[in-house]
Each structure stands twice: as C-alpha cells, then as structure tokens.
Design a protein around this motif. Structure first.
Motif, mmCIF file in Angstrom:
data_model
loop_
_atom_site.group_PDB
_atom_site.id
_atom_site.type_symbol
_atom_site.label_atom_id
_atom_site.label_comp_id
_atom_site.label_asym_id
_atom_site.label_seq_id
_atom_site.Cartn_x
_atom_site.Cartn_y
_atom_site.Cartn_z
ATOM 1 N N ILE A 1 0.845 -1.194 0.000
ATOM 2 C CA ILE A 1 0.000 0.000 0.000
ATOM 3 C C ILE A 1 0.883 1.248 0.000
ATOM 4 C CG2 ILE A 1 -1.888 1.206 1.167
ATOM 5 C CD1 ILE A 1 -2.647 -1.641 0.498
ATOM 6 N N ILE A 2 0.511 2.194 -0.832
ATOM 7 C CA ILE A 2 1.185 3.491 -0.823
ATOM 8 C C ILE A 2 0.211 4.534 -0.297
ATOM 9 C CG2 ILE A 2 2.376 5.228 -2.211
ATOM 10 C CD1 ILE A 2 2.991 3.120 -4.257
ATOM 11 N N HIS A 3 0.693 5.335 0.617
ATOM 12 C CA HIS A 3 -0.125 6.439 1.127
ATOM 13 C C HIS A 3 0.495 7.769 0.705
ATOM 14 C CE1 HIS A 3 -1.100 9.488 4.318
ATOM 15 N NE2 HIS A 3 -2.309 9.091 3.998
ATOM 16 N N PHE A 4 -0.302 8.607 0.052
ATOM 17 C CA PHE A 4 0.145 9.926 -0.394
ATOM 18 C C PHE A 4 -0.459 11.002 0.487
ATOM 19 C CE2 PHE A 4 0.058 7.160 -4.020
ATOM 20 C CZ PHE A 4 1.176 7.485 -4.760
ATOM 21 N N ASP A 5 0.333 11.986 0.787
ATOM 22 C CA ASP A 5 -0.154 13.135 1.552
ATOM 23 C C ASP A 5 0.450 14.371 0.893
ATOM 24 O OD1 ASP A 5 -0.714 15.108 3.414
ATOM 25 O OD2 ASP A 5 -0.483 13.751 5.129
ATOM 26 N N TYR A 6 -0.386 15.142 0.205
ATOM 27 C CA TYR A 6 0.140 16.316 -0.488
ATOM 28 C C TYR A 6 0.679 17.327 0.519
ATOM 29 C CZ TYR A 6 -3.059 14.250 -3.895
ATOM 30 O OH TYR A 6 -3.725 13.377 -4.694
ATOM 31 N N ASP A 7 1.824 17.898 0.218
ATOM 32 C CA ASP A 7 2.437 18.858 1.130
ATOM 33 C C ASP A 7 1.629 20.143 1.155
ATOM 34 O OD1 ASP A 7 4.547 17.069 1.649
ATOM 35 O OD2 ASP A 7 5.572 17.693 -0.190
ATOM 36 N N THR B 1 2.579 -2.432 4.138
ATOM 37 C CA THR B 1 1.682 -3.527 3.762
ATOM 38 C C THR B 1 0.235 -3.286 4.170
ATOM 39 O OG1 THR B 1 2.202 -4.628 5.827
ATOM 40 C CG2 THR B 1 3.490 -5.260 3.900
ATOM 41 N N SER B 2 -0.042 -2.168 4.785
ATOM 42 C CA SER B 2 -1.420 -1.876 5.177
ATOM 43 C C SER B 2 -1.620 -0.375 5.169
ATOM 44 C CB SER B 2 -1.715 -2.426 6.578
ATOM 45 O OG SER B 2 -0.953 -1.747 7.547
ATOM 46 N N LYS B 3 -2.868 0.029 5.177
ATOM 47 C CA LYS B 3 -3.188 1.454 5.231
ATOM 48 C C LYS B 3 -2.599 2.074 6.494
ATOM 49 C CE LYS B 3 -7.746 1.793 4.426
ATOM 50 N NZ LYS B 3 -8.922 2.599 4.001
ATOM 51 N N LEU B 4 -2.765 1.369 7.609
ATOM 52 C CA LEU B 4 -2.255 1.873 8.886
ATOM 53 C C LEU B 4 -0.764 2.173 8.818
ATOM 54 C CD1 LEU B 4 -2.500 2.275 12.047
ATOM 55 C CD2 LEU B 4 -1.844 -0.127 12.209
ATOM 56 N N LEU B 5 0.004 1.187 8.406
ATOM 57 C CA LEU B 5 1.458 1.324 8.447
ATOM 58 C C LEU B 5 1.959 2.296 7.383
ATOM 59 C CD1 LEU B 5 2.378 -2.420 9.107
ATOM 60 C CD2 LEU B 5 2.249 -0.528 10.754
#
Length: 603
Positions: A18-24, A216-220
């Motif tokens: 899983i990749i989590h993106f957070d725009y700056d 490997t998960s949304k959480l992590l």
DNA sequence: GAGGAAAAG
DNA sequence: AGTTCTTTTCCTC
C-alpha cells in the motif's frame, strides 16, 4: 502458548503493498499551482481568523498552521495571505490529482481520504513486476507500468529501496543479492520505486509535491509516511513479524506512537484507553485533560498492559452505541495489524452537506435567511458534483439542460442543528456539541436545470426545509442555534441503468424482502398480506422528466458560473494509457462495478 | 429508514 | 484544539 511471539497478537498479513500519499501543505499548493509566482513568497491560507496552512517559505520564516492572522503578520509582515474559506478550488484540485493517480492503478483500489490524502493498493502491479525480475541482476531491472504495453515503465535498481526507510539507513542501504532478499523485502523495494515514480510524475505533470509512505497496510503506510516530510517518502522495512521474542520493525515502530495518534483511535477512544491504562477512573472533572498534563500513553503501554487483549479492550471500549468488535479492531491496531481494504474508486459521493456556524441564531428571520444561503450553496454543489456531460441528448434537451445529466439522485434531505445547551442551574454550561436532525424525502424539482439556483432554493426552503425546521424545533423561538447543516443523502445511481436486479440493486431487494417478511411476522394473524412492494417503487417517476417547456434565458448563466470541472484533459498529458483504455471499455457498460470487473479481466 | 455517535482531515 | 467544515461508517430503534 506463549511461544516467544507477542502473546495474543495475530500474525500480520503482508500480502498487500500500500502506498499512502499526503500532499504537502495542500491548500497553499493549490494557490501556488494556480499562481506560480507565489511559490517563492511566504504564503498563508486564511480561514476565519487563523492560518489554515502555509507554504514552507512561510514556515521557514516562523509561521505555522493554526496561527492567528495577527500574530502571523507581526512575525512576517510581508506574508501573502489568501482567503481559503471557499473550498471549491481545493475540491477540484483534489479530484484532479486523484484521477491522475488513479490512472496508474490496475485494480482501481485508490481511495481518497479528505482532500489531501490518497491510499493506493499497488499489490497487483508490484507482484507482476516481481515475476519480471532477473534474480541475478536486480540492479538493472525495468519496472513495467502496463501489462498491455511492456515498453511503458522505467529503469530501477530493485536491489535497493528508493527514498528513506524505517529503521534508518545503515545496513539497509547495502545492495543485497537475490539470496539475501526475501519476497516481502523485494516487493517493498518495488513499491518504493513505484512511489518515487508517481511522486515525480505528480510533481512534473501537476506541480504538486507530496509525502509518501510505503508498507503492507493502510495503517502502516500512513504512519510511516510521516517520518520524512515534506517531499519525502519512507518505506517500513522487514522484518514485519518476529518469532523468538525478537522485536520486529512493525512493533518497534507502532509502539512508539501515542495512542491517540493511531488512525482509527480518535479522541473518545484514546480517552477511554488512557483512563484504563493509567487506572484513573473518573477523576477527570478537574478541568484537567490528559493531554494537558502531558501524560503520554504510548501504544507500547497499552499493548503490554497487564492482562491486555482484545476482549479486555472490548469491555473497556464497547457498550451501547459503539461498533461491534471494536476491541478486536483496536487490539489489531496497537499490534500493527490493519486488514481494511483500500476502497474502490467511488463514482458518486454518499452525501453532500453544507453547514455554517453562528454566534447565535434565534429569530425566524435569521433562520430563514441562513437556510436560504445554505440551500443555494447546496444546490450549486449538486450541480457541480452530481452533473456530468451527456453526449447522447437531442438538441432540445441540450438547449434546456446545457447537455448535462444527473449521475445520481439524492432521495433524502436532512436538516441538522446544534442548539447551544441551556445553562445548568448552577450557571455552568455543559459544553455539548451534539447535533440533532430531521429528514424528509427530497422533492424532484431540485433536479430542474431550467430554474435558477435562487428560485429552487426559495422553493426548497418553503416547501421542505421550513417544515423540517419546525419539526426539529417546535418551540416558537429562543433556539439559540450555533450551527445549521443541510445535507442530501441516500444517493441513487442513475448512470444509464435503472433496471432492477443488475447487481447494485440487490441490497435494496433484500431490504424490500426483509420488509415484506417483517410484515408477515408481525401481522400474520389478522391481516391479509398487503402489497408492500410498491412502497419502494413509487415517488420517483423515472427522473427523465427535465420537461423542457420554457426556455429560461438565464439558466445558461447558472451553469456557466459554476467552474468548469477539469475532468483531466485540457492542459495536461497523462502519460498512462490505463485510464483512457478503461474509459473506452466503459462506454457501453451498465455499471462501474461491471466495468471494473471487466477491466481487471483484461489487464 | 431515521436519528445519532465517532472518526477522519 | 473540544475549531470548523465535510464525509464516512457504524450503531440502535
């Protein structure tokens, strides 16, 4: 049973990447993307009397989020302040970036969280590329972005991670040969390279930078992404599980967080957990909040608390009104286990709501005025978010509707308010932020595109919202409202498919069946089984009723005044073929679900 | 379905 | 930050 492994901890599944993106500093970036000259200046986005967010140049000069405007001007007199209370541009930018990222996905598991975060499940892409690797020459690999077109992709060194890692560098950066790399590590490497590629695309094509987490998960993924911001990416490295009492990286990492920092553990849950762990029952009436005394309760403290397990947590957190199985869920989270799926792309929002808060709302005159204002916004929002171009309309209809059609019909209208609670006898005000609401069926005229927003709002207030308000507040006056909210919910898809039984209506059929059965159960004694089936059928005479009777000269103005939705396209080249391909395939399809299923078969 | 609580950003 | 606005999910009745 305690074989050295974390007791009662479940094993952590590691099948997904899983990749989590957070725009700056998203809001500031939206303005910078619109007006590039702002980039080099200290820029702050104002909402009410505070800075909602500011760019990094502003932060370099000492400004911060949530700072009062006055203070900010004092610290940095030449700060450029832009008003960010109208969320339209942010919503549009968010959607645009979202569809940009989604175009890279194969399985459509791309989920937006708020305006500035996106989860992407790239397991399928990573696993496919895993099969393409040459174990003997990992350093010279090619990451393939499209099964259909093997030339699309980029060169990677699969023996190394791209970007930062947790734990930090040292032995992690040493290139390893195939013998030392087990599958999870290799898959994380690939995920990190894909993330790096997507970040670069986002920056080069869309002018947005972001901070990214890979795990490997949304959480992590979400938690680990926080480690290197802005413009950074972090991969949580194996081992993810340990057997013989050795600590693994997931436990070490998650353990060090304050409980309330774990996504899924909000204010109330954190409070209950802290109370239990600190063995401090109910002494919190003293104006002291736990955070106030800086008493940190770490995940480790919760996880290792004597006797702690899922059942205890269920006891501590459960109760009436709380989700079932909450104990198991939270126990999972503090053990670094999160099995929630990345949601599929959603075509239509579940609800749209507009609200405003007030110092005091007391007279019917004020209420009517605010209801009217809110309703105008809501109808405008409907026309932005629920309308799409309709290519296959005859010219009369185009003239009447501007060539648009509704992609969903909200069936319910809801009015909520937050009354300020009356003072207690002793003068203390019990602060309550609870809302109350009433709802009613939404009338069909709100879909009329030949009327002005103003007229529709007027009618809606008079015919539905005012009666709802009276139901909500039967008293004549003296409500002292601090907030009002109007929402449309209960969206019914109208995406060229209204036939029952094609899949998405199955839930409704079950419900209907359940209702019928209920009637039977209750009434089988002395009543004939009345035809209950029509209850769900009525009242929506098939919506195609944009009676193009009178040509309103000003309706076009309404439509034009709504900002053109940039459904990807105008100025930017999307380098992938996935998206357009999926759209072509989608043309003749009855539902997005079916289209997705078919797309998956194809790729 | 209706109304509400909790969580998220 | 128990501030504000918006959306989602899940609970009970």
């Amino acid at each position: 049973m305690q074989s050295g492994r974390r007791s009662n901890a479940r094993k952590r599944p590691c099948e997904q990447i899983i990749i989590h993106f957070d725009y700056d500093c998203f809001y500031a970036s939206v303005f910078e993307a619109e007006t590039p000259a702002l980039r080099s200046l200290p820029l702050a986005v104002q909402q009410k009397q505070i800075i909602a967010t500011c760019n990094y140049e502003a932060r370099r000069r000492g400004l911060r989020k949530l700072q009062p405007i006055k203070e900010a001007r004092k610290i940095c007199p030449d700060v450029v302040i832009v008003l960010g209370e109208d969320l339209t541009r942010f919503r549009n930018a968010s959607k645009d970036l979202y569809s940009f990222l989604r175009a890279f996905s194969w399985n459509a598991k791309v989920e937006r969280l708020g305006f500035d975060e996106v989860f992407m499940d790239v397991s399928d892409i990573v696993d496919y590329n895993l099969t393409l690797l040459n174990p003997n020459d990992l350093a010279n690999s090619f990451f393939c972005l499209s099964k259909a077109d093997p030339t699309q992709g980029f060169a990677v060194d699969a023996s190394q991670v791209a970007g930062h890692t947790y734990p930090g560098e040292l032995q992690d950066k040493l290139p390893l040969d195939a013998g030392q790399l087990h599958a999870l590590r290799l898959r994380l490497h690939l995920g990190s390279h894909l993330a790096m590629h997507l970040r670069h695309q986002l920056e080069q094509v869309k002018d947005y930078t972001c901070t990214v987490g890979i795990s490997t998960s949304k959480l992590l993924a979400k938690l680990v992404g926080n480690l290197n911001k802005p413009k950074g990416q972090t991969t949580l490295m194996p081992p993810y599980n340990s057997d013989v009492g050795e600590s693994d990286n997931v436990t070490t990492f998650v353990d060090s967080h304050e409980v309330g920092k774990i996504p899924g553990i909000g204010f109330k849950l954190a409070q209950k957990i802290r109370e239990h762990v600190l063995r401090r029952p109910a002494e919190f009436d003293n104006g002291f909040v736990y955070g106030g005394t800086k008493e940190q309760v770490l995940v480790r403290d919760v996880r290792t608390h004597p006797g702690m397990n899922a059942e205890v947590l269920e006891k501590v957190l459960g109760g009436p009104g709380t989700p079932h199985g909450i104990g198991g869920k939270i126990w999972g989270l503090v053990n670094g286990v999160d099995e929630t799926e990345v949601g599929q792309a959603r075509e239509v929002p579940k609800q749209i709501s507009i609200e405003d808060s007030y110092m005091r709302l007391d007279t019917m005159e004020e209420v009517l005025r605010e209801l009217h204002t809110l309703t105008r916004s809501l109808i405008t929002r409907m026309r932005i978010d629920l309308l799409e171009d309709d290519d296959e309309l005859n010219t009369d209809s185009v003239a009447a509707t501007g060539g648009k059609r509704w992609i969903a019909h909200p069936k319910t209208l809801r009015l909520s308010s937050r009354p300020r609670p009356p003072l207690n006898a002793d003068g203390t005000r019990t602060r309550t932020f609870n809302r109350i609401s009433r709802s009613a069926p939404s009338p069909n005229f709100i879909f009329n595109l030949t009327e002005t927003v103003d007229n529709l709002a007027e009618k809606l207030v008079a015919e539905v919202l005012l009666p709802l308000f009276r139901k909500l507040h039967p008293e004549k006056s003296g409500w002292n409202l601090s907030l009002m909210n109007i929402a449309i919910t209960n969206m019914e898809d109208t995406a060229s498919d209204t036939r029952a039984g094609t899949g998405r209506n199955i839930a409704r059929m079950f419900k209907q069946q359940d209702d019928v059965l209920k009637q039977w159960r209750v009434e089988d004694r002395d009543r004939s089984p009345s035809p209950a089936a029509d209850a769900t059928m009525g009242e929506q005479p098939d919506q195609e009723d944009h009676l193009g009777n009178k040509e309103q000269p000003d309706e076009g103005v309404q439509l034009k005044s709504t900002p053109p939705i940039t459904h990807q396209g105008s100025e930017d080249i999307i380098p992938r073929s996935q998206d357009s391909r999926a759209e072509e395939i989608g043309q003749g399809w009855d539902s997005d679900e079916e289209m997705c299923a078919f797309t998956i078969l194809l790729v």
